[in-house]
Design an enzyme around this catalytic site. Sequence first.
Site, PDB file in Angstrom:
ATOM      1  N   THR A  16       0.825  -1.206   0.000  1.00 34.52           N
ATOM      2  CA  THR A  16       0.000   0.000   0.000  1.00 34.52           C
ATOM      3  C   THR A  16       0.860   1.257   0.000  1.00 34.52           C
ATOM      4  OG1 THR A  16      -1.804  -1.148   1.129  1.00 34.52           O
ATOM      5  CG2 THR A  16      -1.787   1.249   1.268  1.00 34.52           C
ATOM      6  N   VAL A  17       1.925   1.269   0.780  1.00 36.04           N
ATOM      7  CA  VAL A  17       2.797   2.439   0.826  1.00 36.04           C
ATOM      8  C   VAL A  17       3.516   2.616  -0.512  1.00 36.04           C
ATOM      9  CG1 VAL A  17       4.837   3.441   1.934  1.00 36.04           C
ATOM     10  CG2 VAL A  17       3.061   2.381   3.322  1.00 36.04           C
ATOM     11  N   LYS A  34      -8.090  -1.032  -5.372  1.00 31.77           N
ATOM     12  CA  LYS A  34      -7.822  -2.105  -4.411  1.00 31.77           C
ATOM     13  C   LYS A  34      -8.746  -3.249  -4.772  1.00 31.77           C
ATOM     14  CE  LYS A  34      -6.166  -4.132  -0.720  1.00 31.77           C
ATOM     15  NZ  LYS A  34      -4.752  -4.541  -0.603  1.00 31.77           N
ATOM     16  N   THR A  38      -9.329  -7.113   2.752  1.00 28.65           N
ATOM     17  CA  THR A  38      -9.728  -8.051   3.790  1.00 28.65           C
ATOM     18  C   THR A  38      -9.235  -7.553   5.146  1.00 28.65           C
ATOM     19  OG1 THR A  38      -7.720  -9.417   3.612  1.00 28.65           O
ATOM     20  CG2 THR A  38      -9.581  -9.988   2.181  1.00 28.65           C
ATOM     21  N   GLU A 105      -3.814  -2.679  -6.848  1.00 31.09           N
ATOM     22  CA  GLU A 105      -3.145  -3.301  -5.708  1.00 31.09           C
ATOM     23  C   GLU A 105      -3.858  -4.598  -5.333  1.00 31.09           C
ATOM     24  OE1 GLU A 105      -2.231  -2.698  -0.972  1.00 31.09           O
ATOM     25  OE2 GLU A 105      -2.835  -0.949  -2.139  1.00 31.09           O
ATOM     26  N   PRO A 196      11.697   3.992   2.755  1.00 30.64           N
ATOM     27  CA  PRO A 196      12.092   3.920   4.166  1.00 30.64           C
ATOM     28  C   PRO A 196      10.946   3.449   5.055  1.00 30.64           C
ATOM     29  CG  PRO A 196      12.785   5.997   3.180  1.00 30.64           C
ATOM     30  CD  PRO A 196      11.876   5.336   2.191  1.00 30.64           C
TER      31      PRO A 196
END
Length: 234
Positions: A16-17, A34, A38, A105, A196
């Site tokens: 996700t990031v 998405k 879940t 995603e 990061p």
Amino acid sequence: MSILFVTGAGTEVGKTVVTAAIASLAGGRTAVLKAAQTGVADGEAGDAAVVARLSGATAVELARYPEPLAPATAARRAGAPPVRPRAVAAAAERLAWEHDLVLVEGAGGLLVRFDDAGGTLADAAAALSAPVLVVVQAGLGTLNAAALTAEALRTRGLRCAGAVIGSWPAEPDLAARCNVTDLPDVMDAPLLGAIPGGAGALPPGEFRAVAATSLAPELGGTFNAAEFGQRLLA
């Protein structure tokens, strides 16, 4: 490249990031789909909301199931219809008509089942002949999972766009440092970034600045894998 699928070499690897980072640098009209959320109850913020907050992109959630399980299992236990690969591909195609870039995603890894017929994110990508970006962990054990994912993509005739390390530690151990060099070899695909750890907690402006130095030019940033690896092993 108007549609890019984002999968993981496992769960909780930072998909996700990474998706939000790509979206934040894309410019123009960007949408994030998405495929199946879940482990999040109705009314709670899911991955799509995280991406929208960090990047400002249009975010669409195709299906949601409350239990933190594979989508097929979660749908069955919830007594809800499964999300099928054909529906994922169709939704991505619709978004592509109105956006310059669509990021799809997945949920977990490439071959996590979406339905009881065995449909996966790979099937959705194959329906669109779309490239797939693989998000990987930094440390020990990631090479095998990354290699297996890349092999599964090749077997299905899908192009692996590359890999991004989803959560790069502040103090990487020897395995993580060596993986920067080894990942492109075992995957036969480029390393396109290292985000990061903790970047997802930053305000949107700071997040975008971090994304710009953490993703390769192919994804809108300035990250150079060779230079990054040389600094780590110096």
